[in-house]
Motif scaffolding. Structure first.
Motif, short mmCIF file in Angstrom:
data_model
loop_
_atom_site.label_atom_id
_atom_site.label_comp_id
_atom_site.label_asym_id
_atom_site.label_seq_id
_atom_site.Cartn_x
_atom_site.Cartn_y
_atom_site.Cartn_z
N TYR A 135 0.80 -1.23 0.00
CA TYR A 135 0.00 0.00 0.00
C TYR A 135 0.84 1.28 0.00
O TYR A 135 0.28 2.38 0.04
N GLY A 136 2.17 1.15 -0.01
CA GLY A 136 3.01 2.34 -0.03
C GLY A 136 3.03 3.11 1.28
O GLY A 136 3.38 4.29 1.30
N ILE A 137 2.66 2.46 2.38
CA ILE A 137 2.67 3.12 3.70
C ILE A 137 3.99 2.83 4.39
O ILE A 137 4.34 1.67 4.60
N LEU A 416 11.73 11.25 2.30
CA LEU A 416 12.29 11.97 1.15
C LEU A 416 12.57 11.01 -0.01
O LEU A 416 12.36 11.37 -1.18
N LYS A 417 13.01 9.81 0.29
CA LYS A 417 13.23 8.83 -0.78
C LYS A 417 11.93 8.53 -1.51
O LYS A 417 11.89 8.37 -2.73
N GLU A 422 8.59 9.15 -6.39
CA GLU A 422 7.39 9.58 -7.10
C GLU A 422 7.72 10.67 -8.12
O GLU A 422 7.22 10.67 -9.24
N LEU A 423 8.59 11.62 -7.71
CA LEU A 423 8.94 12.73 -8.60
C LEU A 423 9.66 12.24 -9.85
O LEU A 423 9.41 12.72 -10.97
N CYS A 424 10.57 11.28 -9.67
CA CYS A 424 11.43 10.83 -10.77
C CYS A 424 10.99 9.51 -11.39
O CYS A 424 11.72 8.95 -12.22
N SER A 425 9.83 8.98 -10.96
CA SER A 425 9.35 7.68 -11.45
C SER A 425 10.43 6.62 -11.27
O SER A 425 10.79 5.90 -12.21
N ALA A 426 10.96 6.54 -10.04
CA ALA A 426 12.06 5.62 -9.74
C ALA A 426 11.77 4.83 -8.48
O ALA A 426 12.33 5.10 -7.41
N HIS A 503 17.42 2.55 -8.18
CA HIS A 503 16.70 3.75 -7.77
C HIS A 503 17.63 4.96 -7.75
O HIS A 503 17.31 6.03 -8.29
N GLY A 504 18.82 4.79 -7.14
CA GLY A 504 19.76 5.91 -7.03
C GLY A 504 20.21 6.44 -8.38
O GLY A 504 20.31 7.66 -8.58
N MET A 505 20.46 5.53 -9.32
CA MET A 505 20.91 5.94 -10.65
C MET A 505 19.82 6.74 -11.37
O MET A 505 20.10 7.77 -12.00
N LYS A 506 18.58 6.30 -11.26
CA LYS A 506 17.48 6.99 -11.94
C LYS A 506 17.27 8.39 -11.36
O LYS A 506 16.97 9.34 -12.08
#
Length: 591
Positions: A135-137, A416-417, A422-426, A503-506
Motif C-alpha cells: 500500500y506504499g505506507i 524523502l526517498k 514519485e517525482l522521478c518515477s524511480a 533507484h539511485g541511478m534513476k
C-alpha cells in the motif's frame, strides 16, 4: 523499644503502599471495544479515536493478517491497532474501496507514519514492510517487545504467545487453522475477531506491564521510574525509544553486540558502513555497521609550503605524507605537517575555512560522545553516481550521530526517498524496478520443501499434507522422495531483471538534466531535509546547504573544473567564470 516499633510501622506502611500501587497498576485483559472497519468513513473516525487515545500513552498494539496461497502471499487484508485502554480497531484493508481503486485514508496513513507513536508487537518491522510493498505506507515507530524483554533481564521465547504467557499469564489462541484462515472472507468469524484483536491488544498491554510493573531504576531515569508507579498509563521507559525501528535478532546479545549485528535491510534504509577487520562474528555480515571505536576527527593540521593551513586531516594521512617524504613534521601536539610541494588548491573563503577548523567528535544532534556512527547526509546510493568533481570533499556531508539519532534519521530519510521516487518515477524496492523477479510458484514450492525437510516433526499432519501437495503438483510426482524434496529446496526462484535500473541511478539521471535543477539541487534537498527533520544543535561551524555551489564556483574561477561538469551540477551560470579563468591562463602563457 519505641524506636524499633516506629521503624517497623514505617517499613510496613511502605511495603503496603508499594503493593497497593502495583495492584492498581495491574493491567486488565478485558477489551472494552472491538471496532471492525469496512469502509473509509469508519476508518477515519476510528483513526481519530486512536490518535486521542495515544496522547496519554503513545503506543499502539500493531499486527497484520493476510492470505497465503501456493502462488504466494496476497496483499495485507487486515490491520490490527489497539490502544492501552482497551479500544481495538480491525481495519479490513481489502474492503477499503475508493471510487476507483483500493485507497487508504490520509488520517490512517499519517498515524502509521508518525514515529512518535510506537507500533508495538513481535517482529512489527516485517508487517511494516508488507504494508510498504502492498500500500506504499512507510510505517515508523516500530518497537519489537523482545528488545525490551531482553533489556530488563528476560529471555524472549515463543513469540507473542510466549511473552503473553510469561508477562500477562494469559494463553493465546495460536492454532494453525485460525492463523492461516481466510482473512479476506466477507464476514470474519467470532474466533477470527478474537484472535486478531488479542494479537494487537496483548502486545500493548505487555508494553504497559514492562513500563509499570517490571521497570528497574537501572533501566531508566528516575522520572520515568516514578511516573510508572504513579500513573499506569505513562512511563514508557526512555531506553525503549533507542530500539525503535530496529529489527530484533533471535540470538541473545549484549547491547554492543546487537549494534554490530544490525544489517542494512534494503536500499530504503541506507546506513553508514564502517569497514572493520573480519572476525568470526563479522565474516557473515560484510554489510553490518558498528559504532566507532576511534575518533572520526583527529584534527591534525596540514600546511602548504609557506605555512598556510590547508585543512585538518586524520593522523594516518599525516603520517603517510611524512613517511613518503612528501611532507615534514612541524609539531606533534597538535600533529602538524607541512607539504614539500605546492598543492593544486588552497583554502579559499568560508568553503576552505570549513576544512581548516577542528571538529568535535560528538553527535551533531544531541551532543553525545559515545556510540557514534558516520551519517551520510546525501545517501551513498545517490552519491556513487555523481560525477567525480562532486565526489571530492564529501566529508562535508559525513557527520557523526549516536545510535538512536542515526536510526531516527534513517527513518526520516524514507519519506524523502519516497518523494524522490514519485517525482522521478524511480521506485526503490518493488514492481518492475526490482533487481530480481521472483517466480511465486517456485518460491512456494521451495518453502514447502524446506519446511518438510527441516521442521516436519513440528508441523501438524494436516499442514504437512498441504505442503506435500504443493511439491507434488509442481513436479507431477506420485510419490515424494528425499531427492525430490532436496531438489525443490535448492531450486532458484529468483531471476535477474534485465530491465532493472537502480533507484539511485534513476534519481541522479533525473537531476542531471539542466531543466530539473542539476545535482546541486538534489544535494541541497538532502541537506535541508536533515536540518528540518533532526534539528541538530551541534553542527560544525560553516556547514552549509550551498557548500557545493560555493566550492564549484571557486573551482571555476581557478580553472579547475570542466564546463560539462558545471552543467551536470546545475551551475551553468558559472561557465562564464570558467571562461574568464581560461582566458587569463592563456594570457599568462603568452606573457
Amino acid at each position: 523499644m519505641q524506636g524499633l516499633w516506629f521503624y517497623f510501622i514505617i517499613i510496613t506502611l511502605g511495603i503496603g503502599v508499594v503493593y497497593i500501587l502495583r495492584w492498581i497498576g495491574k493491567p486488565s485483559l478485558n477489551l472494552k471495544r472491538v471496532i471492525i472497519v469496512n469502509n473509509l468513513e469508519d476508518c477515519r473516525n476510528v483513526t481519530r479515536t486512536l490518535v486521542r487515545k495515544c496522547v496519554a500513552f503513545p503506543a499502539l498494539g500493531f499486527d497484520c493478517e493476510w492470505v497465503t496461497l501456493p502462488s504466494g502471499r496476497r496483499p495485507v487484508a487486515l490491520l490490527q491497532l489497539a490502544s492501552v485502554d482497551g479500544v481495538c480497531a480491525l481495519v479490513r484493508l481489502n474492503k477499503l474501496q475508493g471510487s476507483d481503486s483500493l485507497s487508504i485514508p490520509s488520517e490512517l496513513k499519517a498515524l502509521l507514519e508518525d514515529s512518535s507513536v510506537l507500533k508495538v508487537g513481535v517482529a512489527p518491522s516485517d508487517d511494516a514492510n508488507y504494508l510498504l510493498n502492498d500500500y506504499g505506507i512507510m510505517v515508523r515507530g516500530c518497537l519489537d517487545l523482545r528488545h525490551v524483554m531482553q533489556r530488563i533481564g528476560g529471555m524472549p521465547h515463543g513469540g507473542l504467545s510466549g511473552l503473553a504467557e510469561s508477562v500477562l499469564e494469559a494463553k493465546m489462541d495460536k492454532s494453525w487453522s485460525i492463523r492461516c484462515s481466510n482473512w479476506e472472507v466477507d464476514d470474519l468469524s467470532e474466533r477470527q475477531i478474537s484472535y486478531a484483536a488479542n494479537d494487537a491488544w496483548f502486545a500493548v498491554k505487555i508494553l504497559q506491564v514492562f513500563a509499570f510493573g517490571r521497570l528497574k531504576l537501572s533501566d531508566c531515569c528516575i522520572l520515568d521510574w516514578l511516573k510508572s508507579y504513579w500513573n499506569p498509563f505513562s512511563g514508557i521507559p526512555s531506553f525503549a525509544w533507542g530500539y525503535v525501528d530496529v529489527k530484533y535478532k533471535k540470538k541473545a546479545m549484549t547491547l554492543s553486540e546487537e549494534v554490530n549485528e544490525i544489517q542494512m535491510e534494503s536500499s530504503m534504509s541506507t546506513m553508514a558502513v564502517v569497514k572493520q577487520k573480519p572476525s568470526k562474528a563479522t565474516k557473515a555480515l560484510p554489510r553490518a555497521f558498528c559504532t566507532r571505536q576511534t575518533p572520526l576527527y583527529h584534527n591534525c593540521f596540514m600546511q602548504a609550503p609557506d605555512g598556510a593551513v590547508l585543512c585538518t586531516c586524520d593522523k594516518k594521512k599525516a603520517v603517510w605524507y611524512v613517511s613518503k617524504n612528501l611532507a615534514e613534521l612541524i609539531s606533534e601536539n597538535p600533529l602538524t605537517v607541512r607539504l614539500k610541494f605546492e598543492p593544486s588548491g588552497r583554502a579559499v573563503g568560508t568553503v576552505g575555512q570549513y576544512y581548516v577548523q577542528p571538529k568535535a567528535n560528538c553527535c551533531v544532534v544531541c551532543g553525545k560522545i559515545d556510540n557514534c556512527i558516520r551519517k551520510n547526509v546525501v545517501p551513498h546510493e545517490y552519491r556513487k553516481h555523481f560525477p567525480k568533481v562532486m565526489k571530492d570533499h564529501v566529508s562535508h556531508d559525513v557527520l557523526l550521530l549516536c545510535l538512536p539519532c542515526h536510526l531516527r534519521s534513517n527513518s526520516f530519510d524514507l519519506s524523502l526517498k519516497r518523494q524522490l521516487a514519485e517525482l522521478c518515477s524511480a521506485p526503490f524496492c518493488q514492481g518492475g524496478n526490482a533487481k530480481f523477479t521472483v517466480n511465486r510458484e517456485k518460491s512456494a514450492v521451495k518453502a514447502a520443501a524446506k519446511a518438510l525437510l527441516r521442521s516436519c516433526d513440528m508441523i501438524p499432519e494436516e499442514r504437512q499434507q498441504m505442503l506435500r501437495l504443493v511439491v507434488k503438483e509442481y513436479y507431477g510426482a506420485l510419490e515424494l522422495t528425499d531427492d525430490v524434496l532436496e531438489e525443490a529446496a535448492s531450486m532458484n526462484a529468483h531471476t535477474p531483471n534485465e530491465d532493472y535500473d537502480p533507484h539511485g541511478m534513476k534519481i541522479v539521471q533525473f537531476f542531471s538534466i539542466e531543466d530539473n535543477g542539476g545535482l546541486v539541487k538534489l544535494e541541497q534537498m538532502w541537506r535541508e531535509h536533515f536540518l528540518s527533520t533532526m534539528n541538530p544543535k551541534y553542527m560544525p561551524d560553516l556547514w552549509s546547504v550551498t557548500h557545493t555551489q560555493d566550492r564549484l564556483a571557486i573551482r571555476a574561477s581557478e580553472n579547475r573544473v570542466l564546463a560539462d561538469e558545471l552543467c551536470v551540477a546545475g551551475m551553468k551560470d558559472c561557465v562564464s567564470l570558467l571562461e574568464i579563468a581560461q582566458n587569463e591562463r592563456e594570457c599568462k602563457k603568452h606573457l
